[in-house]
Design a protein around this motif. Structure first.
Motif, mmCIF file in Angstrom:
data_model
loop_
_atom_site.group_PDB
_atom_site.id
_atom_site.type_symbol
_atom_site.label_atom_id
_atom_site.label_comp_id
_atom_site.label_asym_id
_atom_site.label_seq_id
_atom_site.Cartn_x
_atom_site.Cartn_y
_atom_site.Cartn_z
ATOM 1 N N HIS A 574 36.680 41.517 30.236
ATOM 2 C CA HIS A 574 35.919 40.925 31.337
ATOM 3 C C HIS A 574 34.482 40.632 30.896
ATOM 4 O O HIS A 574 33.966 39.527 31.103
ATOM 5 N N HIS A 578 32.410 37.013 30.172
ATOM 6 C CA HIS A 578 31.191 36.619 30.883
ATOM 7 C C HIS A 578 30.266 35.770 30.004
ATOM 8 O O HIS A 578 29.478 34.972 30.532
ATOM 9 N N THR A 635 32.228 33.506 43.854
ATOM 10 C CA THR A 635 32.825 34.529 42.993
ATOM 11 C C THR A 635 33.412 33.979 41.701
ATOM 12 O O THR A 635 34.014 34.727 40.934
ATOM 13 N N GLU A 638 32.885 35.790 38.203
ATOM 14 C CA GLU A 638 33.612 37.055 38.068
ATOM 15 C C GLU A 638 35.120 36.817 37.995
ATOM 16 O O GLU A 638 35.837 37.542 37.301
ATOM 17 N N ASN A 639 35.604 35.803 38.708
ATOM 18 C CA ASN A 639 37.040 35.505 38.668
ATOM 19 C C ASN A 639 37.458 35.003 37.291
ATOM 20 O O ASN A 639 38.524 35.370 36.780
ATOM 21 N N ASP A 642 37.609 38.063 35.199
ATOM 22 C CA ASP A 642 38.781 38.897 35.503
ATOM 23 C C ASP A 642 40.042 38.327 34.866
ATOM 24 O O ASP A 642 40.840 39.060 34.257
ATOM 25 N N TRP A 687 42.055 49.286 40.494
ATOM 26 C CA TRP A 687 41.337 48.576 41.543
ATOM 27 C C TRP A 687 41.772 48.960 42.952
ATOM 28 O O TRP A 687 41.372 48.311 43.921
ATOM 29 N N ASP A 703 28.616 39.427 47.857
ATOM 30 C CA ASP A 703 28.980 39.888 46.513
ATOM 31 C C ASP A 703 29.526 38.745 45.664
ATOM 32 O O ASP A 703 30.243 37.875 46.155
ATOM 33 N N HIS A 705 31.548 39.369 43.252
ATOM 34 C CA HIS A 705 32.898 39.812 42.893
ATOM 35 C C HIS A 705 33.858 39.565 44.050
ATOM 36 O O HIS A 705 33.469 39.644 45.215
ATOM 37 N N SER A 706 35.092 39.295 43.729
ATOM 38 C CA SER A 706 36.116 39.199 44.767
ATOM 39 C C SER A 706 36.455 40.593 45.275
ATOM 40 O O SER A 706 36.173 41.600 44.613
ATOM 41 N N ARG A 711 41.112 40.866 42.893
ATOM 42 C CA ARG A 711 40.830 41.085 41.467
ATOM 43 C C ARG A 711 42.108 41.484 40.725
ATOM 44 O O ARG A 711 42.150 41.432 39.498
#
Length: 743
Positions: A574, A578, A635, A638-639, A642, A687, A703, A705-706, A711
């Motif tokens: 992850h 990024h 998001t 972050e997706n 992920d 998670w 956020d 993030h999801s 996630r």
């Protein structure tokens, strides 16, 4: 007397009987068949015993394997088809049997780890020996800070004397406490904001020192919007239980500090209206991300012309940095975020009275001091949090204080923690996994069909140049305390928690301001080692994994690799990814934000990114009977990470198996699942999460993030190897027909 065949007798001979040789043969045949039957039965028993021994040898029965198996068995819901909803399959039983603690807003699989980590911090801050570490200045003051925080009797005796003295001598008093006696003639908003800045409070406008994104070897000044107490502007747009509880909180705090209530209601309404006006122009996370390329770069000399507002930002910055003896020059770079907010809010504050402005600015300082105030003030805050976040009770004081000290003296705490609790094997094994996963990412880049050769080559260079930091800074791992002592040389605490808090605030400001003239160190940690976290920093092209995250369910040195790769491996992947999401990809291998992809590659990247945005836009949750959609744009970074992280970790695990030439033993009670299936199961289990409705709404709105379930569902539904491992057919609930993927 009838003749018969008797043992020891002689048979009678008759002509019409079978010959004696046939009878003997029949007897021998019967005996032989019986012998073969008994032998076969015995052989079957022996073979079965040996087979059971062989099966036992295929099962991992170590303490860690038994513990991991127990956790997974209590989490999995086998009534759910993993091909239909993998999150419910891995977490269904866990979700059914877990409750959110009354003192918290969530329950997660990491909660046990977090609790243990906090208890370990409490232990090292509470106890001491006669070692040289315990006698160091930094450690003594970390323990002194903790002692002042847990001494609730001393906090009650001190009452609010230190706070009120600070307000009266440093902030010019507080109009809400003084009623009509407050003198507005001495108020100056620039001076008031400067005094708050001196104690690390950027109210309305945020000012700090950051790395120059176009020259990662230097630091620059950044200005932009500050935060809102209620988080986002939409909460301020209409009356709700939250806004009512917020005003009640202000009322009760003020009432606990003064007997003069003559103007309290008018004052509260006025400052809330001011905050509403400020919130009207406040950018959401999604808006910040959408306009990230529109930030303005200028110099201090040109700042007034660039902003064109009445507020004197140049004078403010010169005085603010002068508080830490940093003299600014006209050539100093200033980076401006949310310029529309700055212009609009600079204009509206001129329309408010000095009383309202002073009330609001002091309130913003006081509300952040409540945790250091007597219990009655903390209970007022808790009443508000019950409505705002769903938290029904406070954490224990020892937990709150351990978190407070860990936040403000993180490396001193980490020194004690790693000495007593951290296993060095975690660093070495994690480094091996990072190498494997980075190599896997390079393979993915090389095999990509949408990147041109130039962009591929530069992407691979960036992966090779990526800095990795694991566990803690190297200097904490040796006996030399010089660096630690230098970093905390000015931390001198006493028995007063409020006084200690004010010392910390001023030192934090000084550190950030003085960064402007310090050389940039890409290996300087910005993450506390004793938290559960991992980060990617684009300006340094660096991935960081705190010691706190290197625990089950993410990692254990004795766990099978399929669990570790499904846990910390996906987190490593992850963070690596990024560096190549929609924001990270804009920074080159040295951390400079300059174009390094061709236009054609960027176009194809955006097409793939849009597929992911569209997918996550379709996810919904129901809160209080209302269906809410996720924000795929907010998001998407972050997706992307992920989805890429899951793939990289899985392929890296497969490579590890090929190198070893054999699969690992299975978990007890879970023999029906292959190691590859257990890789995905541990990923999903990591998670599992239950969150209050209030906090869920906050996550959706704020956020990047999801939510936890997405996630898990998002990455697995886009992965062909997941379909193969579980025998899923595209089109089932957990398997997309048209899969989305960037990496």
């Amino acid at each position: 007397m009838q003749n018969s065949l008797e043992i020891g007798g002689t048979p009678t001979i008759h002509k019409d009987r079978s010959p004696p040789s046939w009878k003997v043969f029949l007897i021998l045949f019967i005996v032989l068949v019986g012998f073969l039957f008994i032998s076969t039965f015995a052989l079957a028993i022996w073979f079965g015993m040996e087979q059971n021994k062989s099966n036992e040898n295929d099962i991992c029965l170590t303490r860690i394997c038994v513990e991991a198996a127990n956790n997974l068995l209590k989490s999995i819901d086998e009534t759910i088809d993993p091909c239909e909803n993998f999150y419910q399959f891995t977490c269904g039983a866990w979700l059914k049997n877990r409750k959110i603690p009354v003192e918290d807003t969530s329950e997660t699989t990491f909660k046990v780890v977090k609790t243990q980590l906090t208890n370990n911090i409490i232990d090292v801050l509470s106890s001491s020996t006669s070692t040289s570490i315990d006698e160091s200045h930094a450690i003594i003051n970390a323990r002194r800070l903790y002692a002042s925080c847990i001494d609730e009797e001393a906090i009650e005796m001190e009452n609010v004397n230190v706070l009120l003295s600070f307000i009266n001598t440093q902030l010019g008093g507080w109009a809400m406490l003084q009623g009509s006696k407050w003198n507005s003639s001495t108020f100056n908003i620039l001076n008031q904001l400067l005094k708050l800045f001196e104690y690390k409070h950027s109210v309305i406008f945020n000012v700090d020192t950051v790395v120059d994104d176009q020259n990662s070897s230097a630091n620059v000044i950044r200005i932009g919007q500050s935060d809102l107490i209620l988080g986002i502007r939409s909460i301020y747009e209409r009356e709700s239980p939250i806004t009512i509880a917020y005003r009640q909180c202000i009322h009760d705090i003020v009432l606990a500090l003064t007997n003069d209530t003559s103007m309290i209601n008018d004052d509260i309404n006025a400052i809330f209206e001011l905050e509403q006006r400020i919130a009207k122009y406040h950018w959401t996370i999604a808006e910040q991300m959408a306009h990230v390329d529109e930030s303005i770069r200028t110099t201090l000399g040109n700042l007034s012309h660039t902003l064109d507002v009445n507020f004197d930002f140049v004078s403010f910055l010169r005085h603010a940095y002068g508080l830490a003896n940093v003299s600014l020059m006209d050539e100093d770079i200033v980076f401006i975020n949310e310029i529309d907010f700055i212009r609009n809010v600079s204009s509206i504050i001129n329309h408010y009275s000095p009383r309202t402005l002073q009330n609001y600015l002091v309130w913003r300082f006081v509300v952040n001091r409540i945790d250091q105030m007597p219990k009655r003030f903390q209970m007022i805050k808790q009443n508000f949090l019950k409505v705002f976040t769903g938290s029904k009770s406070q954490q224990s004081r020892t937990i709150e204080c351990a978190t407070f000290v860990n936040t403000n003296m993180d490396f001193a705490v980490a020194k004690l923690y790693i000495q007593k609790y951290f296993d060095e094997n975690a660093r070495n094994q994690s480094m091996e996994m990072i190498v494997n996963i980075r190599n896997t990412f390079i393979d993915i880049v090389q095999q990509s069909s949408w990147m041109d050769p130039i962009s591929k080559s530069k992407a691979i260079e960036k992966v090779h140049a990526m800095i990795e930091e694991i566990g803690y800074p190297d200097y904490l791992g040796n006996d030399n305390l010089t660096r630690l002592e230098t970093d905390y040389a000015e931390y001198n605490f006493n028995s007063s928690l409020m006084s200690n808090d004010l010392i910390i605030l001023r030192l934090n400001m000084k550190k950030n301001v003085q960064m402007l003239r310090e050389p940039v160190d890409p290996r300087k940690w910005a993450v506390a080692p004793t938290i559960i976290d991992a980060t990617y920093t684009p300006e340094y092209n660096r991935i960081t994994f705190a010691a706190g995250v290197l625990q089950m369910p993410a990692y254990h040195k004795d766990a099978p690799k399929y669990l570790n790769y499904g846990g910390i491996g996906t987190i490593i992947g992850h963070e690596v990814t990024h560096g190549f999401d929609d924001f990270g990809r804009k920074f080159d291998k040295d951390g400079n934000r300059i174009p390094w992809w061709t236009d054609e590659t960027i176009k194809k990247f955006n097409e793939r990114k849009q597929c992911i945005i569209d997918q996550y836009d379709q996810y919904t949750v129901t809160l209080a009977g209302t269906k809410l959609k996720m924000n795929g744009s907010q998001t998407q970074g972050e997706n992307i990470a992920d989805i890429g992280g899951l793939k990289e970790a899985f392929f890296a695990y497969q490579n590890w198996v090929r190198q070893m030439g054999t699969e690992e033993n299975k978990l007890p009670g879970l023999q029906k699942y292959t190691p590859e299936q257990l890789f995905f199961i541990n990923f999903g289990y990591m998670w599992c999460s239950k969150v209050t409705d209030e906090l869920t709404l906050s996550y959706i709105l704020q956020d990047v993030h999801s939510l936890s379930q997405f996630r898990v569902l998002g990455p697995t539904s886009n992965f062909d190897e997941f379909d193969r491992v579980f025998g899923c057919k595209p089109g089932q609930g957990n398997s997309r027909v048209n899969k989305c993927s960037v990496w």
